[in-house]
Design an enzyme around this catalytic site. Structure first.
Site, PDB file in Angstrom:
ATOM      1  N   ASN A 186       4.237  60.330  33.413  1.00  0.00           N
ATOM      2  CA  ASN A 186       3.050  59.593  33.843  1.00  0.00           C
ATOM      3  C   ASN A 186       3.546  58.321  34.529  1.00  0.00           C
ATOM      4  O   ASN A 186       3.941  57.357  33.872  1.00  0.00           O
ATOM      5  CB  ASN A 186       2.192  59.266  32.609  1.00  0.00           C
ATOM      6  CG  ASN A 186       0.919  58.520  32.964  1.00  0.00           C
ATOM      7  OD1 ASN A 186       0.711  58.145  34.125  1.00  0.00           O
ATOM      8  ND2 ASN A 186       0.075  58.291  31.970  1.00  0.00           N
ATOM      9  N   ARG A 200       1.276  63.740  35.462  1.00  0.00           N
ATOM     10  CA  ARG A 200      -0.118  63.310  35.505  1.00  0.00           C
ATOM     11  C   ARG A 200      -0.364  62.783  36.918  1.00  0.00           C
ATOM     12  O   ARG A 200       0.322  61.865  37.379  1.00  0.00           O
ATOM     13  CB  ARG A 200      -0.355  62.175  34.504  1.00  0.00           C
ATOM     14  CG  ARG A 200      -1.759  61.665  34.610  1.00  0.00           C
ATOM     15  CD  ARG A 200      -1.946  60.391  33.864  1.00  0.00           C
ATOM     16  NE  ARG A 200      -3.346  60.025  33.922  1.00  0.00           N
ATOM     17  CZ  ARG A 200      -3.789  58.790  33.838  1.00  0.00           C
ATOM     18  NH1 ARG A 200      -2.945  57.799  33.689  1.00  0.00           N
ATOM     19  NH2 ARG A 200      -5.067  58.537  33.879  1.00  0.00           N
ATOM     20  N   HIS A 249     -10.044  60.741  33.481  1.00  0.00           N
ATOM     21  CA  HIS A 249      -9.698  61.070  32.075  1.00  0.00           C
ATOM     22  C   HIS A 249      -9.905  62.560  31.789  1.00  0.00           C
ATOM     23  O   HIS A 249     -10.103  62.952  30.637  1.00  0.00           O
ATOM     24  CB  HIS A 249     -10.594  60.305  31.061  1.00  0.00           C
ATOM     25  CG  HIS A 249     -10.417  58.831  31.044  1.00  0.00           C
ATOM     26  ND1 HIS A 249     -11.476  57.958  30.908  1.00  0.00           N
ATOM     27  CD2 HIS A 249      -9.312  58.060  31.102  1.00  0.00           C
ATOM     28  CE1 HIS A 249     -11.037  56.720  30.909  1.00  0.00           C
ATOM     29  NE2 HIS A 249      -9.722  56.743  31.025  1.00  0.00           N
ATOM     30  N   ARG A 290     -13.594  46.270  32.970  1.00  0.00           N
ATOM     31  CA  ARG A 290     -14.464  46.824  34.026  1.00  0.00           C
ATOM     32  C   ARG A 290     -15.923  46.772  33.594  1.00  0.00           C
ATOM     33  O   ARG A 290     -16.233  47.076  32.428  1.00  0.00           O
ATOM     34  CB  ARG A 290     -14.069  48.272  34.321  1.00  0.00           C
ATOM     35  CG  ARG A 290     -12.837  48.400  35.162  1.00  0.00           C
ATOM     36  CD  ARG A 290     -12.414  49.841  35.315  1.00  0.00           C
ATOM     37  NE  ARG A 290     -11.130  50.067  34.675  1.00  0.00           N
ATOM     38  CZ  ARG A 290     -10.611  51.259  34.417  1.00  0.00           C
ATOM     39  NH1 ARG A 290     -11.246  52.349  34.759  1.00  0.00           N
ATOM     40  NH2 ARG A 290      -9.441  51.370  33.825  1.00  0.00           N
ATOM     41  N   GLU A 341      -2.940  63.555  25.787  1.00  0.00           N
ATOM     42  CA  GLU A 341      -2.888  63.982  27.184  1.00  0.00           C
ATOM     43  C   GLU A 341      -1.536  64.630  27.511  1.00  0.00           C
ATOM     44  O   GLU A 341      -1.471  65.578  28.287  1.00  0.00           O
ATOM     45  CB  GLU A 341      -3.166  62.786  28.099  1.00  0.00           C
ATOM     46  CG  GLU A 341      -4.652  62.426  28.094  1.00  0.00           C
ATOM     47  CD  GLU A 341      -4.939  60.979  28.430  1.00  0.00           C
ATOM     48  OE1 GLU A 341      -4.479  60.095  27.673  1.00  0.00           O
ATOM     49  OE2 GLU A 341      -5.640  60.722  29.418  1.00  0.00           O
TER      50      GLU A 341
END
Ligand code: ADP
Length: 393
Positions: free
Chosen positions: A7, A89, A178, A237, A378
């Site tokens: 990743n 990823r 995601h 955010r 993940e």
């Protein structure tokens, strides 16, 4: 068979070596952070040994070289030839990739063509791929896209109510992110439900947060949109707000587009509302001291997440399960409790004690809607998809 999962972020490289034969055990994992900066660190867990080094890595290739060096020196593997595949990823697969794919020059070009849709993510993802190609030239690379799981959402869910030509011209639509986590935890949820079919709402609540609505294993809607800014409030955010607000602020505060984007991406959400921190652990500490902003931030967060769950429950005509995952979802029991207070009309009956202990099943016996806490993984999902692509070849 050993699979390396990579990743690559803008200044970090996370790696994980998974033994796909032995129940997908993780043999080695770590991170090089601060790539391209003056102070970098390298941290890894190899078996029971923890490694920490301060080192300067000019680029992802240097960081990967170090990760591979330690992999050999710690004798996790005898030779690099034991690595049979690398799963990457990749954040944005646009409308092109509905599933993982083996990387060839054409795929690399497509990832590059999508830079404009994920300017912070796809470029370093590609750097990670290039570094692997250079250091492990004979190992197949597979791209696993964050957006892929959401490619099944119907047009009514992905088409924004703006002029259609903007979609055709710029591909402005809901993509969702995601996806690897939503896919993994929804798969685990079906196992707990002991059935392959059913409606699920997955809540990935971390620094970035998104919810997905899933029917019979297929994603039918998700809260993040064209970018990862849409949806519920996150660490820094804003999530969804009246779209006029940035336009109003650009005029009143004389902000450029970049400054408005910075305000909504980096200075809003939990941090912006609380003016304390982007981390809910810090907010909780202050809330316990009766800090009003902290109490309000937790209230707002639970309210907005509950509203999103309600919207998805309505869009699916109910849900069989709600699953919480990621840093907040797995640990912040008080937020789960506050969210579930809004959901009794759906038939959610939370078991307060199990919820407080972060148990896997946190609903009461007889709860119409099952509520689960599942640790996301993940890396494992990327390894599984990498293996699937290899087996198909
Ligand atoms: P990312 O989205 O970067 O992968 P995580 O899923 O690890 O992040 O989530 C990080 C966030 O989760 C932190 O900012 C914090 O708000 C929250 N978090 C992590 N651990 C805990 C904990 N033990 N209790 C409450 N909240 C936690």
């Amino acid at each position: 068979m050993k699979i390396l999962v990579i990743n690559a972020g803008s200044s970090s490289l996370k790696f994980q070596l998974i033994d796909a034969k032995k129940k997908f055990d993780t043999l080695y994992r770590g991170i090089a952070d601060g790539i391209g900066k003056k102070s970098c660190f390298f941290r890894a867990a190899a078996g029971k040994k923890n490694i920490f080094q301060k080192k300067v890595f000019k680029n992802h290739e240097q960081a990967l070289k170090e990760a591979l060096k330690i992999l050999l020196s710690e004798k996790i593997i005898e030779s690099l030839g034991e690595i049979k595949a690398i799963g990457h990823r990749v954040v944005h697969g646009g409308e092109i990739y509905m599933e993982a794919i083996r990387i060839d020059p054409k795929v690399k070009k497509t990832i590059k063509d999508l830079f404009h849709l994920a300017p912070l993510h796809n470029p370093p993802n590609l750097e990670g791929i290039t570094a692997c190609k250079k250091l492990l030239p004979n190992v197949p690379n597979i791209a696993v896209f964050d957006t892929a799981f959401h490619q099944t959402i119907p047009e009514k869910a992905y088409h924004y109510p703006i002029p259609g030509y903007l979609y055709r011209k710029y591909k402005i639509r809901r993509y969702g992110f995601h996806g690897t986590s939503h896919k993994y935890v929804s798969g685990e949820t079906y196992k707990l439900l002991k059935k392959k079919k059913g409606k699920i709402i997955t809540c990935h609540l971390g620094n970035g947060s998104s919810l997905s609505a899933i029917i019979n294993g297929k994603c039918v809607d998700t809260s993040m949109g064209f970018t990862p800014l849409e949806g519920v409030p996150m660490g820094t955010r804003s999530g969804s707000i009246d779209p006029s607000i940035p336009l109003f602020l650009m005029e009143k505060e004389n902000l450029s587009a970049d400054e408005a984007s910075e305000l909504l991406n980096k200075k809003s959400g939990i941090l912006g509302v609380s003016q304390i921190s982007s981390d809910v652990r810090d907010i909780l500490k202050k809330a316990k001291l009766k800090n009003k902003k902290a109490i309000f931030t937790l209230e707002l967060l639970a309210y907005k997440i509950a509203m999103q769950i309600g919207a998805f429950a309505a869009s699916m005509d109910g849900t069989d399960a709600i699953t919480f995952t990621a840093g907040i979802g797995q640990n912040a029991w008080y937020i789960r409790r506050d969210i579930c207070k809004y959901l009794s009309y759906l038939g959610v009956k939370l078991d307060a004690a199990k919820n407080k202990m972060n148990k896997e099943k946190i609903h009461k016996t007889g709860s119409k809607v099952k509520v689960f806490v599942i640790k996301t993984n993940e890396g494992l999902q990327i390894a599984k998809e990498t293996l699937k692509v290899l087996r198909k070849a």
